[in-house]
Design a protein around this motif. Sequence first.
Motif, PDB file in Angstrom:
ATOM      1  N   VAL A 183     -41.327  30.308 -24.473  1.00 43.64           N
ATOM      2  CA  VAL A 183     -40.000  30.122 -23.877  1.00 43.64           C
ATOM      3  C   VAL A 183     -39.935  28.754 -23.184  1.00 43.64           C
ATOM      4  O   VAL A 183     -40.830  28.391 -22.420  1.00 43.64           O
ATOM      5  CB  VAL A 183     -39.685  31.245 -22.854  1.00 43.64           C
ATOM      6  CG1 VAL A 183     -38.334  31.015 -22.196  1.00 43.64           C
ATOM      7  CG2 VAL A 183     -39.717  32.607 -23.531  1.00 43.64           C
ATOM      8  N   VAL A 184     -38.871  28.027 -23.478  1.00 44.83           N
ATOM      9  CA  VAL A 184     -38.651  26.743 -22.804  1.00 44.83           C
ATOM     10  C   VAL A 184     -37.381  26.874 -21.965  1.00 44.83           C
ATOM     11  O   VAL A 184     -36.371  27.410 -22.434  1.00 44.83           O
ATOM     12  CB  VAL A 184     -38.465  25.589 -23.832  1.00 44.83           C
ATOM     13  CG1 VAL A 184     -38.150  24.276 -23.123  1.00 44.83           C
ATOM     14  CG2 VAL A 184     -39.712  25.435 -24.688  1.00 44.83           C
ATOM     15  N   SER A 185     -37.450  26.417 -20.706  1.00 49.19           N
ATOM     16  CA  SER A 185     -36.237  26.428 -19.884  1.00 49.19           C
ATOM     17  C   SER A 185     -35.977  25.025 -19.343  1.00 49.19           C
ATOM     18  O   SER A 185     -36.905  24.297 -19.020  1.00 49.19           O
ATOM     19  CB  SER A 185     -36.365  27.430 -18.736  1.00 49.19           C
ATOM     20  OG  SER A 185     -37.474  27.111 -17.947  1.00 49.19           O
ATOM     21  N   VAL A 186     -34.695  24.684 -19.295  1.00 50.45           N
ATOM     22  CA  VAL A 186     -34.284  23.366 -18.773  1.00 50.45           C
ATOM     23  C   VAL A 186     -33.312  23.638 -17.628  1.00 50.45           C
ATOM     24  O   VAL A 186     -32.212  24.147 -17.840  1.00 50.45           O
ATOM     25  CB  VAL A 186     -33.597  22.526 -19.872  1.00 50.45           C
ATOM     26  CG1 VAL A 186     -33.154  21.172 -19.312  1.00 50.45           C
ATOM     27  CG2 VAL A 186     -34.522  22.320 -21.067  1.00 50.45           C
ATOM     28  N   ASN A 196     -16.588  32.922 -16.834  1.00 53.61           N
ATOM     29  CA  ASN A 196     -15.762  33.213 -18.019  1.00 53.61           C
ATOM     30  C   ASN A 196     -15.900  32.179 -19.136  1.00 53.61           C
ATOM     31  O   ASN A 196     -15.415  32.398 -20.235  1.00 53.61           O
ATOM     32  CB  ASN A 196     -14.284  33.459 -17.651  1.00 53.61           C
ATOM     33  CG  ASN A 196     -13.729  32.334 -16.822  1.00 53.61           C
ATOM     34  OD1 ASN A 196     -14.492  31.554 -16.266  1.00 53.61           O
ATOM     35  ND2 ASN A 196     -12.413  32.219 -16.751  1.00 53.61           N
ATOM     36  N   ASP A 197     -16.579  31.059 -18.863  1.00 51.60           N
ATOM     37  CA  ASP A 197     -16.852  30.093 -19.938  1.00 51.60           C
ATOM     38  C   ASP A 197     -18.158  30.424 -20.662  1.00 51.60           C
ATOM     39  O   ASP A 197     -18.376  29.964 -21.791  1.00 51.60           O
ATOM     40  CB  ASP A 197     -16.967  28.669 -19.370  1.00 51.60           C
ATOM     41  CG  ASP A 197     -15.605  28.085 -19.036  1.00 51.60           C
ATOM     42  OD1 ASP A 197     -14.726  28.127 -19.906  1.00 51.60           O
ATOM     43  OD2 ASP A 197     -15.419  27.601 -17.905  1.00 51.60           O
ATOM     44  N   LEU A 198     -19.025  31.174 -19.998  1.00 55.72           N
ATOM     45  CA  LEU A 198     -20.368  31.396 -20.553  1.00 55.72           C
ATOM     46  C   LEU A 198     -20.385  32.020 -21.955  1.00 55.72           C
ATOM     47  O   LEU A 198     -21.111  31.536 -22.821  1.00 55.72           O
ATOM     48  CB  LEU A 198     -21.226  32.237 -19.588  1.00 55.72           C
ATOM     49  CG  LEU A 198     -21.607  31.543 -18.282  1.00 55.72           C
ATOM     50  CD1 LEU A 198     -22.362  32.482 -17.358  1.00 55.72           C
ATOM     51  CD2 LEU A 198     -22.449  30.302 -18.552  1.00 55.72           C
ATOM     52  N   TRP A 238     -30.145  31.233 -24.378  1.00 54.30           N
ATOM     53  CA  TRP A 238     -29.237  31.812 -23.383  1.00 54.30           C
ATOM     54  C   TRP A 238     -29.169  30.922 -22.147  1.00 54.30           C
ATOM     55  O   TRP A 238     -29.911  29.948 -22.038  1.00 54.30           O
ATOM     56  CB  TRP A 238     -29.652  33.247 -23.037  1.00 54.30           C
ATOM     57  CG  TRP A 238     -30.936  33.428 -22.275  1.00 54.30           C
ATOM     58  CD1 TRP A 238     -31.077  33.654 -20.953  1.00 54.30           C
ATOM     59  CD2 TRP A 238     -32.270  33.428 -22.820  1.00 54.30           C
ATOM     60  NE1 TRP A 238     -32.399  33.789 -20.625  1.00 54.30           N
ATOM     61  CE2 TRP A 238     -33.159  33.655 -21.740  1.00 54.30           C
ATOM     62  CE3 TRP A 238     -32.810  33.256 -24.094  1.00 54.30           C
ATOM     63  CZ2 TRP A 238     -34.545  33.705 -21.906  1.00 54.30           C
ATOM     64  CZ3 TRP A 238     -34.199  33.295 -24.248  1.00 54.30           C
ATOM     65  CH2 TRP A 238     -35.039  33.527 -23.176  1.00 54.30           C
ATOM     66  N   VAL A 239     -28.252  31.276 -21.255  1.00 52.97           N
ATOM     67  CA  VAL A 239     -28.054  30.422 -20.088  1.00 52.97           C
ATOM     68  C   VAL A 239     -27.779  31.253 -18.837  1.00 52.97           C
ATOM     69  O   VAL A 239     -27.185  32.332 -18.922  1.00 52.97           O
ATOM     70  CB  VAL A 239     -26.880  29.428 -20.351  1.00 52.97           C
ATOM     71  CG1 VAL A 239     -25.605  30.135 -20.710  1.00 52.97           C
ATOM     72  CG2 VAL A 239     -26.625  28.494 -19.172  1.00 52.97           C
ATOM     73  N   GLU A 240     -28.272  30.747 -17.709  1.00 50.60           N
ATOM     74  CA  GLU A 240     -27.911  31.322 -16.406  1.00 50.60           C
ATOM     75  C   GLU A 240     -27.312  30.169 -15.617  1.00 50.60           C
ATOM     76  O   GLU A 240     -27.851  29.063 -15.642  1.00 50.60           O
ATOM     77  CB  GLU A 240     -29.161  31.809 -15.670  1.00 50.60           C
ATOM     78  CG  GLU A 240     -29.765  33.052 -16.251  1.00 50.60           C
ATOM     79  CD  GLU A 240     -31.167  33.317 -15.705  1.00 50.60           C
ATOM     80  OE1 GLU A 240     -31.633  32.604 -14.799  1.00 50.60           O
ATOM     81  OE2 GLU A 240     -31.792  34.247 -16.234  1.00 50.60           O
ATOM     82  N   PHE A 249     -30.849  26.545 -18.954  1.00 50.92           N
ATOM     83  CA  PHE A 249     -30.748  26.900 -20.371  1.00 50.92           C
ATOM     84  C   PHE A 249     -32.148  27.290 -20.857  1.00 50.92           C
ATOM     85  O   PHE A 249     -33.118  26.592 -20.552  1.00 50.92           O
ATOM     86  CB  PHE A 249     -30.228  25.714 -21.200  1.00 50.92           C
ATOM     87  CG  PHE A 249     -28.742  25.552 -21.097  1.00 50.92           C
ATOM     88  CD1 PHE A 249     -28.181  24.876 -20.025  1.00 50.92           C
ATOM     89  CD2 PHE A 249     -27.901  26.104 -22.051  1.00 50.92           C
ATOM     90  CE1 PHE A 249     -26.804  24.742 -19.909  1.00 50.92           C
ATOM     91  CE2 PHE A 249     -26.528  25.976 -21.944  1.00 50.92           C
ATOM     92  CZ  PHE A 249     -25.974  25.294 -20.867  1.00 50.92           C
ATOM     93  N   TYR A 250     -32.211  28.406 -21.577  1.00 51.34           N
ATOM     94  CA  TYR A 250     -33.488  28.882 -22.106  1.00 51.34           C
ATOM     95  C   TYR A 250     -33.417  28.973 -23.623  1.00 51.34           C
ATOM     96  O   TYR A 250     -32.362  29.286 -24.163  1.00 51.34           O
ATOM     97  CB  TYR A 250     -33.773  30.320 -21.659  1.00 51.34           C
ATOM     98  CG  TYR A 250     -33.861  30.556 -20.189  1.00 51.34           C
ATOM     99  CD1 TYR A 250     -35.100  30.612 -19.554  1.00 51.34           C
ATOM    100  CD2 TYR A 250     -32.712  30.782 -19.428  1.00 51.34           C
ATOM    101  CE1 TYR A 250     -35.191  30.875 -18.197  1.00 51.34           C
ATOM    102  CE2 TYR A 250     -32.795  31.046 -18.065  1.00 51.34           C
ATOM    103  CZ  TYR A 250     -34.037  31.091 -17.456  1.00 51.34           C
ATOM    104  OH  TYR A 250     -34.121  31.355 -16.122  1.00 51.34           O
TER     105      TYR A 250
END
Length: 259
Positions: A183-186, A196-198, A238-240, A249-250
Motif C-alpha cells: 500500500v502506498v499513501s500520499v 460530496n465531491d469524494l 481510495w482517498v480520505e 490518497f492510497y
Amino acid sequence: IRTAGKAYYNEDGTAIYIAGAILDITEHKQDEIRKNDFISMVSHELKTPLTSLSAYVQLLQYKSKQTDNVFSAQILDKINIQMKKMSIMIDGFLNVSLLESGKILLNKTNFNLTALVKTIAEETRMVSPSHFIQVLGPEELIVHADMEKIGSVVNNLIGNALKYSRKESLIAIKCEIQDDYAVVSVEDEGLGIRENDLPRLFDRFYRVESPDTKTIAGFGVGLYICAEVIERHNGKIWVESKVGKGSIFYFSLPFSTEQ
Ligand code: ADP
C-alpha cells in the motif's frame, strides 16, 4: 444492439412474446471510437513538435550556460517546466484514449516499489523545491506490476499533492505492507476535498468546483487514469480527506503469486 425488455412465457416455459425496445447503439459506439481515435491522433501530432522544441531548448540551455547568460538560462528553465507540464497533459489524453479503446497493455516485472517512489520523490524535489517531501517505507518492497504505469500513478498523486497545497507544506509518502497488499499513501496538508465531491473524484473529467481550485490548471483526467491503472492490476485506490486539513490518497497492489 442493446435490448431492454421482458419475455412472457406460457406454463410449459416457452416464450410467447417479448415486449420492450431494441436500441441500435452501433452509431453511438462508432462515435466513441472515432472520438478516441481523434484524441489519440491529436495527442500524437502534438508530441512531435514538442519533442523537437524540447531539444532546441536544451541546446539553448547548454549555450547560455557556456556563455554565462544567467537571464536566458532562467527563462529557458521556465520554458522547460511549462513544456514538461504540456507533455504530461498530452500523455494524459493519450492514456485516456488508449484506456478507453482497451489498448493499454501491462508490461509486468518484479521491482522495488519503495525504490521507485523514492526516485520519483527525488525528481519532484528537484523540479518543485517548494514543498517538503518525505518518503517512509521498508527498504525493499517487491511487487509484480507495470513499473512505468505505477510510476505515473505515483507521479500523479504527488503532482496533485503539490498542486492543491501551500508552498512549504509537508507531503508525506508511505509504502507499507498490509496483509496481501503493498500500500502506498500520499498525504498532503492542502485544501482537502468536500465529502460530496469524494464519490466522483475518480470519474473522467471530474474537477471540484470551488473558488480555491478555480485558478489551478487541470483537466480532471489524472485520477481517472490512476484508478484505471490500479484496477487493471487488481488493486484498489481510495482517498480520505478533510476540508482545510488535507488529503491522503492510497493505492494498493496485490502481492501476485505469478513471478
Ligand atoms: P486535475 O487535477 O487535472 O483537475 P485530477 O483527476 O488529478 O484532475 O483530480 C480531480 C480533482 O480532484 C481535482 O480537480 C481536484 O479538485 C481534486 N483533487 C485531486 N487531488 C487533490 C488533492 N491532493 N487535494 C485536494 N484536491 C484534490
